[in-house]
Design an enzyme around this catalytic site. Structure first.
Site, short mmCIF file in Angstrom:
data_model
loop_
_atom_site.label_atom_id
_atom_site.label_comp_id
_atom_site.label_asym_id
_atom_site.label_seq_id
_atom_site.Cartn_x
_atom_site.Cartn_y
_atom_site.Cartn_z
N ARG A 1 0.82 -1.24 0.00
CA ARG A 1 0.00 0.00 0.00
C ARG A 1 0.84 1.28 0.00
O ARG A 1 0.46 2.29 0.58
CB ARG A 1 -0.95 0.05 1.22
CG ARG A 1 -1.98 -1.03 1.23
CD ARG A 1 -2.96 -0.93 0.07
NE ARG A 1 -3.94 -1.98 0.21
CZ ARG A 1 -3.79 -3.23 -0.24
NH1 ARG A 1 -2.67 -3.57 -0.89
NH2 ARG A 1 -4.73 -4.11 -0.07
N CYS B 1 -10.88 0.46 3.08
CA CYS B 1 -10.24 0.26 4.37
C CYS B 1 -9.57 1.56 4.81
O CYS B 1 -8.85 2.19 4.04
CB CYS B 1 -9.21 -0.86 4.27
SG CYS B 1 -9.98 -2.48 4.18
N GLU C 1 -4.39 4.09 5.87
CA GLU C 1 -4.31 3.79 4.44
C GLU C 1 -4.89 4.98 3.65
O GLU C 1 -4.39 5.33 2.59
CB GLU C 1 -5.09 2.51 4.10
CG GLU C 1 -5.07 2.24 2.60
CD GLU C 1 -5.69 0.91 2.21
OE1 GLU C 1 -5.38 -0.11 2.83
OE2 GLU C 1 -6.47 0.91 1.24
N1 EPU Z 1 -12.07 -9.45 10.54
C1 EPU Z 1 -12.71 -9.38 11.75
N2 EPU Z 1 -13.56 -8.34 11.96
C2 EPU Z 1 -13.80 -7.38 11.03
C3 EPU Z 1 -13.13 -7.46 9.78
C4 EPU Z 1 -12.27 -8.53 9.55
O1 EPU Z 1 -12.52 -10.21 12.63
O2 EPU Z 1 -14.58 -6.47 11.32
C5 EPU Z 1 -11.19 -10.60 10.28
C6 EPU Z 1 -11.77 -11.51 9.20
O3 EPU Z 1 -12.68 -12.42 9.73
C7 EPU Z 1 -10.55 -12.13 8.62
C8 EPU Z 1 -9.46 -11.06 8.77
O4 EPU Z 1 -9.94 -10.13 9.75
O5 EPU Z 1 -10.15 -13.25 9.39
C9 EPU Z 1 -9.17 -10.32 7.47
O6 EPU Z 1 -10.35 -9.67 7.00
P1 EPU Z 1 -10.68 -9.56 5.45
O7 EPU Z 1 -10.61 -10.89 4.79
O8 EPU Z 1 -11.95 -8.79 5.35
O9 EPU Z 1 -9.49 -8.75 4.81
P2 EPU Z 1 -8.82 -7.39 5.24
O10 EPU Z 1 -7.42 -7.69 5.62
O11 EPU Z 1 -9.64 -6.64 6.23
C10 EPU Z 1 -7.86 -6.81 2.87
C11 EPU Z 1 -7.66 -5.46 2.19
C12 EPU Z 1 -8.94 -5.05 1.48
C13 EPU Z 1 -9.33 -6.14 0.48
C14 EPU Z 1 -9.53 -7.46 1.26
C15 EPU Z 1 -9.90 -8.63 0.36
C16 EPU Z 1 -6.14 -3.98 3.45
C17 EPU Z 1 -6.06 -2.91 4.49
N3 EPU Z 1 -7.38 -4.44 3.20
O12 EPU Z 1 -8.86 -6.57 3.88
O13 EPU Z 1 -8.65 -3.87 0.76
O14 EPU Z 1 -10.54 -5.78 -0.19
O15 EPU Z 1 -8.31 -7.78 1.95
O16 EPU Z 1 -8.84 -8.96 -0.49
O17 EPU Z 1 -5.12 -4.36 2.87
C18 EPU Z 1 -8.66 -1.50 0.86
O18 EPU Z 1 -7.43 -1.58 0.74
O19 EPU Z 1 -9.27 -0.39 0.89
C19 EPU Z 1 -9.40 -2.72 1.00
C20 EPU Z 1 -10.68 -2.74 1.31
#
Ligand code: EPU
Length: 296
Positions: A164, A212, A282
């Site tokens: 990022r 995010c 971010e």
């Molecule tokens: N989780 C929770 N509670 C929440 C949200 C997530 O416990 O409220 C847990 C989920 O259950 C999971 C883990 O956290 O075990 C990861 O969550 P998720 O799969 O939703 O992925 P993320 O890491 O939150 C990343 C990117 C997103 C992208 C998704 C899917 C970043 C900061 N975020 O999210 O990108 O869409 O993976 O590939 O890198 C963005 O950059 O704006 C963005 C939305």
């Protein structure tokens, strides 16, 4: 200044962002091509390039400095060889257009970007991506201008991308980029895009967000940390944390930038108190005198 680029004054910024938050741009340039873009950059000390407005928190009130709209920088040209496809894009082109061109033609290389909002320029600036990969993976070259308007072309071997984060220097502005894709099977490209779409199933839709808010710390998820620190449902004025995904902050239509900045600061503090982790933003902030979260 002897430039021909159109300049508008007193432009409301909230409609140009996905959060629908932000004050008024004192001035905004709307260049028609790369030459005009470079000219604007070289003539102003403080330039804020606005892409799709999907990853930015703009302060309330009048914001000084020159905003640059990329809405007319939509150039797109395709060159092909036996196995590779080179797509040259203007910075204002929607990332989703590149992704759908790839899907329609069976070109592989940008499946990981399916569903990400915003423009090519914005996506490059923040090295946008998902868990499947980032935009840097598909870049063949990037053209930049520095603050004096000097242009340079960097090949993929000269770029140092991070999670990022792009490698551009402060003051550098992206002029355009070439993506290198590979011929592939349409069905396999579609399948990979479907799985990128499924990874977003837990994210809120149909509400005013900026994706995010925080970056994921190494080896962990900001969403999980925010959630387990009890941030879901926390609110300040018209801003609140989504109860679907804790790294998405929602404007109910009445949030000011001050509300959102306060909510972000509160949640970052909660995560630090609960987990000892300093989350990094971010979203980019524009027009604030001080950082909105503490780094100490
Ligand atoms: N989780 C929770 N509670 C929440 C949200 C997530 O416990 O409220 C847990 C989920 O259950 C999971 C883990 O956290 O075990 C990861 O969550 P998720 O799969 O939703 O992925 P993320 O890491 O939150 C990343 C990117 C997103 C992208 C998704 C899917 C970043 C900061 N975020 O999210 O990108 O869409 O993976 O590939 O890198 C963005 O950059 O704006 C963005 C939305």
């Amino acid at each position: 200044m002897t430039q021909s680029c159109e300049i508008r004054r007193g432009v409301p910024l909230a409609p140009l962002t996905t959060w629908k938050i932000g004050g008024t741009a004192a001035e905004m340039a709307i260049p028609r091509d790369a030459d005009e873009l470079c000219e604007v950059v070289s003539h102003h000390d403080k330039v804020y390039v606005l892409g799709g407005g999907s990853n930015v928190l703009i302060n309330d009130g009048m914001i000084e400095g020159m905003f640059v709209s990329t809405e007319r920088l939509l150039h797109c040209e395709v060159r092909t060889s036996d196995s590779d496809i080179y797509v040259s894009c203007g910075v204002g082109m929607r990332l989703s257009k590149l992704v759908s061109m790839a899907a329609e033609n069976g070109w592989s290389g940008v499946e990981q970007l399916f569903g990400i909002p915003g423009t090519i320029g914005g996506a490059l600036y923040g090295n946008a991506g998902t868990r499947m990969g980032a935009i840097a993976d598909a870049v063949d070259s990037v053209e930049l201008t520095d603050a004096s308007g000097d242009r340079k072309l960097l090949s993929r071997y000269e770029m140092r991308w991070e999670y990022r984060r792009s490698f551009f220097c402060d003051g550098d502005v992206i002029v355009g980029a070439v993506f290198k894709l590979r011929r592939a099977d349409k069905a396999s490209v579609a399948l990979a895009m479907k799985s990128a779409g499924e990874a977003r199933a837990a994210q809120p839709t149909g509400v005013k967000t900026a994706g995010c808010v925080f970056k994921n710390p190494a080896g962990d998820s900001a969403g999980r940390l925010l959630d387990t620190a009890g941030c879901k449902g926390v609110g300040v004025g018209g801003a609140s944390v989504s109860d679907r995904h804790a790294n998405f902050f929602i404007n109910d239509g009445t949030s000011t930038a001050a509300d959102m900045a306060e909510l972000i600061a509160r949640c970052a503090r909660r995560v630090y108190e609960r987990h000892g982790v300093r989350l990094e933003l971010e979203v980019r902030t524009v027009g604030f005198d001080e950082p909105i979260i503490s780094s100490r």
